[in-house]
Design a protein around this motif. Structure first.
Motif, PDB file in Angstrom:
ATOM      1  N   ARG A 203       0.841  -1.159   0.147  1.00  0.00           N
ATOM      2  CA  ARG A 203       0.062  -0.125  -0.030  1.00  0.00           C
ATOM      3  C   ARG A 203       0.921   1.264   0.090  1.00  0.00           C
ATOM      4  O   ARG A 203       1.509   1.434   1.132  1.00  0.00           O
ATOM      5  N   ALA A 205       1.353   5.400  -0.751  1.00  0.00           N
ATOM      6  CA  ALA A 205       0.736   6.838  -1.046  1.00  0.00           C
ATOM      7  C   ALA A 205       1.786   7.650  -1.692  1.00  0.00           C
ATOM      8  O   ALA A 205       2.909   7.665  -1.257  1.00  0.00           O
ATOM      9  N   VAL A 231      -1.798   8.345 -10.469  1.00  0.00           N
ATOM     10  CA  VAL A 231      -2.612   7.336  -9.577  1.00  0.00           C
ATOM     11  C   VAL A 231      -3.706   6.647 -10.143  1.00  0.00           C
ATOM     12  O   VAL A 231      -3.890   5.428  -9.899  1.00  0.00           O
ATOM     13  N   GLU A 232      -4.323   7.247 -11.157  1.00  0.00           N
ATOM     14  CA  GLU A 232      -5.635   6.560 -11.480  1.00  0.00           C
ATOM     15  C   GLU A 232      -5.346   5.391 -12.424  1.00  0.00           C
ATOM     16  O   GLU A 232      -5.758   4.232 -12.476  1.00  0.00           O
ATOM     17  N   ARG A 235      -3.963   2.482 -10.297  1.00  0.00           N
ATOM     18  CA  ARG A 235      -5.111   1.672  -9.693  1.00  0.00           C
ATOM     19  C   ARG A 235      -5.808   1.037 -10.668  1.00  0.00           C
ATOM     20  O   ARG A 235      -6.004  -0.101 -10.274  1.00  0.00           O
ATOM     21  N   ARG A 240      -2.411  -0.720  -5.328  1.00  0.00           N
ATOM     22  CA  ARG A 240      -2.939  -0.175  -3.977  1.00  0.00           C
ATOM     23  C   ARG A 240      -2.232   1.040  -3.796  1.00  0.00           C
ATOM     24  O   ARG A 240      -1.356   1.136  -3.074  1.00  0.00           O
ATOM     25  N   ASP A 242      -2.511   5.475  -3.419  1.00  0.00           N
ATOM     26  CA  ASP A 242      -3.359   6.669  -3.049  1.00  0.00           C
ATOM     27  C   ASP A 242      -2.477   7.931  -3.409  1.00  0.00           C
ATOM     28  O   ASP A 242      -1.156   7.895  -3.450  1.00  0.00           O
ATOM     29  N   VAL A 245      -1.751  12.733  -1.668  1.00  0.00           N
ATOM     30  CA  VAL A 245      -2.338  13.035  -0.305  1.00  0.00           C
ATOM     31  C   VAL A 245      -1.532  14.170   0.222  1.00  0.00           C
ATOM     32  O   VAL A 245      -0.119  14.193   0.184  1.00  0.00           O
ATOM     33  N   TYR A 259      -0.358   2.783   5.226  1.00  0.00           N
ATOM     34  CA  TYR A 259       0.400   2.561   4.178  1.00  0.00           C
ATOM     35  C   TYR A 259       1.576   1.977   4.536  1.00  0.00           C
ATOM     36  O   TYR A 259       2.005   1.902   5.692  1.00  0.00           O
TER      37      TYR A 259
END
Length: 347
Positions: A203, A205, A231-232, A235, A240, A242, A245, A259
């Motif tokens: 995970r 970020a 990021v899109e 994903r 995983r 994000d 942020v 994370y």
């Protein structure tokens, strides 16, 4: 039993590198006796012998490159001997040359397969430049010696891991360096390294470049136009991931275990939280009580970890230097050097 050989470059001989390197041998004495680990100190023999004498410890024997495979559990792999001892705590071209040569020798042996991984003690960037080696630091030096152009710095303290899109550059240059290609490279290497450390579904970020991730464009559009689409895309591929942020909360979430790693956009954004956690001070005296944390270079054809602190010229030669960060770096190198990790952690 297969013996893994770790080359420890002792860094600038005028700093704390020789001291923490000798102390590391003592800390790993039981492990070295088990027969599955060899630690080679790469540096000036005279400096290491004098450091051991000052600490009341025995210096390991010096060996040649041809003797590595049959070397004892602890040994010194010499650099070119210093013509005269460097002045402890002082920046010098001689100290910079010693630090450079130690890294060069270790890289040569790692590429040749005679050592399993490299662990670096601190060098002085100023001394390195005085010696004619114009690198911003270890990361850039290692990249050049191994022919890599896009290595990535990861700092780690226990389960707190931060990789960097940019490091040693002016803040005004960061947006230019934070391209989709570079951010993607950092994400890929971060993901691969986490898996090599045994995390099945990492995970990750990505920290925002601007305050509040741009606040809808009020504070800049980099996070909106560059990071968010990337990021899109990741994903959609099952990552995983994000982001962006906001930088003022992403490290709190990392510490809370939300994370496994954070991708920071620039040097201080990533370094400050790791050092706040890893470095300890006695508030009554102002003295350091802990220097923990590991610097890992991702994307090299060799495994390299390092201490997360500098040469500490101010306490060099006093016997006060703590080896905790170096011990962590050795442990991290061994984790990455496991057979499965060896395949996954390097590009």
């Amino acid at each position: 039993m297969e013996r893994r050989t770790i080359a420890i470059t002792v860094g600038d001989p005028a700093g704390i590198g020789p001291e923490i390197s000798i102390k590391a041998l003592a800390a790993f004495a039981d492990r070295l006796a088990e027969g599955d680990l060899r630690l080679l100190l790469v540096g000036d023999v005279g400096t290491l012998q004098e450091t051991a004498r000052r600490l009341g410890m025995a210096a390991p024997p010096a060996i040649t490159v041809d003797e590595i495979a049959k070397a004892p559990p602890a040994a010194i792999l010499p650099t070119t001997p210093l013509a005269r001892p460097v002045e402890i705590g002082q920046v010098s071209a001689e100290g910079g040359q010693q630090a450079y040569e130690a890294v060069r020798i270790a890289v040569e042996q790692a590429l040749a397969g005679t050592v399993t991984a490299i662990v670096t003690a601190p060098l002085s960037k100023e001394a390195l430049h005085l010696a004619g080696h114009d690198y911003a630091g270890h990361t850039e030096l290692l990249a050049d010696l191994t022919g890599v152009r896009d290595s990535v710095m990861m700092l780690a303290h226990e389960n707190f891991r931060v990789t960097h899109v940019s490091t040693h550059c002016a803040l005004e240059e960061v947006p230019k360096k934070a391209t989709p290609q570079r951010i993607g490279r950092v994400v890929d290497l971060t993901h691969r390294t986490l898996k090599s450390l045994g995390i099945a579904e990492p995970r990750i970020a990505i920290a925002a470049l601007n305050p509040h991730a741009g606040e809808g464009g009020i504070f800049g559009r980099h996070d909106i136009d560059v990071t968010a689409p990337l990021v899109e895309a990741y994903r959609a591929r099952g990552f995983r991931l994000d982001g962006p942020v906001p930088g003022d909360t992403v490290f709190v979430k990392l510490r809370a275990g939300q994370y496994d790693a954070v991708v920071a956009m620039y040097h201080d954004q990533g370094h400050i939280p790791v050092k706040l956690l890893g470095f300890g001070v006695d508030t009554a005296t102002g003295e350091w009580t802990a220097l923990s944390g590991v610097n890992v270079t991702l994307g090299l054809p060799v495994i390299r970890t390092s201490v997360d602190h500098g040469t500490a010229f101010d306490i060099a030669g006093t016997g006060k230097a703590q080896a905790s960060s170096l011990l962590e770096a050795i442990d991290y190198a061994l984790d990455l050097a496991r057979p499965a990790a060896m395949r996954d952690a390097v590009a």
